[in-house]
Write a protein that holds these residues in place. Structure first.
Motif, mmCIF file in Angstrom:
data_model
loop_
_atom_site.group_PDB
_atom_site.id
_atom_site.type_symbol
_atom_site.label_atom_id
_atom_site.label_comp_id
_atom_site.label_asym_id
_atom_site.label_seq_id
_atom_site.Cartn_x
_atom_site.Cartn_y
_atom_site.Cartn_z
ATOM 1 N N LEU A 1 35.296 41.316 41.338
ATOM 2 C CA LEU A 1 35.414 42.085 42.588
ATOM 3 C C LEU A 1 36.759 42.801 42.674
ATOM 4 O O LEU A 1 37.816 42.201 42.435
ATOM 5 C CB LEU A 1 35.275 41.126 43.771
ATOM 6 C CG LEU A 1 33.846 40.931 44.275
ATOM 7 C CD1 LEU A 1 33.719 39.685 45.121
ATOM 8 C CD2 LEU A 1 33.375 42.157 45.056
ATOM 9 N N GLY B 1 31.951 30.100 39.202
ATOM 10 C CA GLY B 1 32.372 31.315 38.510
ATOM 11 C C GLY B 1 33.549 32.020 39.160
ATOM 12 O O GLY B 1 33.401 33.103 39.716
ATOM 13 N N GLU C 1 34.003 27.028 36.139
ATOM 14 C CA GLU C 1 33.973 28.248 35.322
ATOM 15 C C GLU C 1 33.573 27.904 33.889
ATOM 16 O O GLU C 1 34.181 27.052 33.253
ATOM 17 C CB GLU C 1 35.347 28.934 35.345
ATOM 18 C CG GLU C 1 35.514 30.119 34.409
ATOM 19 C CD GLU C 1 34.492 31.245 34.644
ATOM 20 O OE1 GLU C 1 34.469 31.806 35.745
ATOM 21 O OE2 GLU C 1 33.712 31.546 33.714
ATOM 22 N N ASN D 1 30.464 34.370 43.862
ATOM 23 C CA ASN D 1 29.938 35.653 43.422
ATOM 24 C C ASN D 1 29.217 35.289 42.134
ATOM 25 O O ASN D 1 29.816 35.261 41.062
ATOM 26 C CB ASN D 1 31.103 36.632 43.197
ATOM 27 C CG ASN D 1 30.663 37.919 42.539
ATOM 28 O OD1 ASN D 1 29.472 38.196 42.443
ATOM 29 N ND2 ASN D 1 31.630 38.698 42.071
ATOM 30 N N TYR E 1 22.671 36.693 35.914
ATOM 31 C CA TYR E 1 21.638 36.224 34.974
ATOM 32 C C TYR E 1 21.102 34.847 35.343
ATOM 33 O O TYR E 1 20.068 34.426 34.832
ATOM 34 C CB TYR E 1 22.181 36.243 33.526
ATOM 35 C CG TYR E 1 23.107 35.098 33.173
ATOM 36 C CD1 TYR E 1 22.665 34.016 32.417
ATOM 37 C CD2 TYR E 1 24.433 35.088 33.603
ATOM 38 C CE1 TYR E 1 23.511 32.965 32.097
ATOM 39 C CE2 TYR E 1 25.286 34.051 33.287
ATOM 40 C CZ TYR E 1 24.821 32.993 32.537
ATOM 41 O OH TYR E 1 25.655 31.950 32.238
#
Ligand code: SAM
Length: 290
Positions: free
Chosen positions: A33, A58, A79, A128, A132
């Motif tokens: 972002l 993430g 992450e 966010n 996938y």
């Protein structure tokens, strides 16, 4: 104290990434972002605050994580990409209420993580999400019945419209029923593709799933979702044909189930509401004991 870097500034991002020799992975859905108004809004509307623990999925280079850390009691960010760890150490090193876990969220025991990391706190999820795995992550968060009060996340605009569509309308799908089973979904705001680096090919939106205290009563949860899935794979057929075809039933048996459930055999599955799916499940169990 070290000056906080502006993680929404494309120049700052490029500098950090090039110093760390980082290149974006399309496969991992890495679109970071860069619109400075979005992350504070996700953090605020997602409920990050005093007495709240936030699970983030993430963190990327930490632009949303930073806003969450400023507001929440504690943040745990999962992450998958190990290359981002040294970057996160640089960008978020100042936050003492943050823990980063290098793992695949789909392989993580989130119930255990929440118990160990957020004892005594209300827990919310903010993310966010990599596109996938949007649906599998959402279904994991909801289906595992985790002790969380909401999930606030960026998803593709099309997915947002489907997830937040009212049941009984053409926009609704099996995933809409599943999400409504566990939560009350709401669309918060749209986000344009230009708000990301690199810019994706689709627009996005932020949604919030407010967890229900009590899920609808159904005779058999596994069977309920099997019926919903079968009916939606034949959403343009009549509910009679979809039920008999999808569940491998004789027409006569499907007719009887629908009659007991008080549903016209001629309507389309996409017109059905939660209570009607539950009634079909109940009638099915009554007629075909599992
Ligand atoms: N939160 C950052 C932002 O808003 O700029 C990054 C969001 S980016 C769309 C998705 C992030 O999820 C990336 O950092 C990617 O490496 C990470 N990710 C992808 N698959 C993952 C998985 N299975 N488990 C945990 N993180 C994953």
């Amino acid at each position: 104290m070290k000056k906080v870097q502006n993680l929404s500034d494309p120049g700052v991002i490029k500098d950090i990434l090039s110093r760390h020799g980082f290149t974006f992975s399309k496969k991992l859905g890495q679109n970071f972002l860069i619109n400075p108004s979005v992350c504070p809004k996700i953090a605020e509307m997602g409920g990050a605050g005093e007495g709240v623990g936030v699970l983030e999925i993430g963190p990327g280079i930490g632009v949303l994580t930073h806003e969450l850390c400023l507001r929440a009691e504690k943040v745990v960010a999962v992450e998958l990409d190990g290359r981002l760890l040294p970057i996160l150490a640089e960008t978020l090193g100042e936050h003492k209420n943050l823990r980063i876990i290098n793992a695949d969220v789909m392989e993580t025991d989130l119930g255990k993580l929440i118990e160990e990391e957020f004892s005594g706190l209300e827990v919310v999820v903010c993310a966010n999400l990599p596109y996938y795995i949007t649906s599998p992550v959402i279904m994991k968060l909801l289906g595992e019945r985790l002790p969380i009060s909401s999930v606030t996340t960026m998803v593709q605009r099309e997915a947002a419209d489907r997830l937040c569509a009212p049941l009984g309308t053409r926009e609704a799908g099996a995933v809409t029923v599943a999400v409504n089973f566990y939560s009350e979904p709401e669309k918060l705001f749209n986000v344009s593709r230009g708000s990301f680096m690199p810019s994706p090919e689709v627009d996005s939106a932020v949604i919030k799933l407010n967890m229900r205290e009590k899920t609808p009563e159904v005779a058999d949860e596994g069977l309920f979702f099997r019926i919903v899935k079968s009916l939606f794979t034949m959403r343009r057929k009549t509910v009679l044909n979809a039920l008999s075809g999808g569940m491998g039933l004789e027409k006569k048996a499907a007719e009887e189930i629908l009659e007991r459930a008080g549903i016209s055999p001629q309507i389309r599955p996409e017109r059905l509401k939660m209570e009607q799916f539950a009634a079909i499940c109940e009638a099915y169990c009554g007629l075909m004991p599992q």
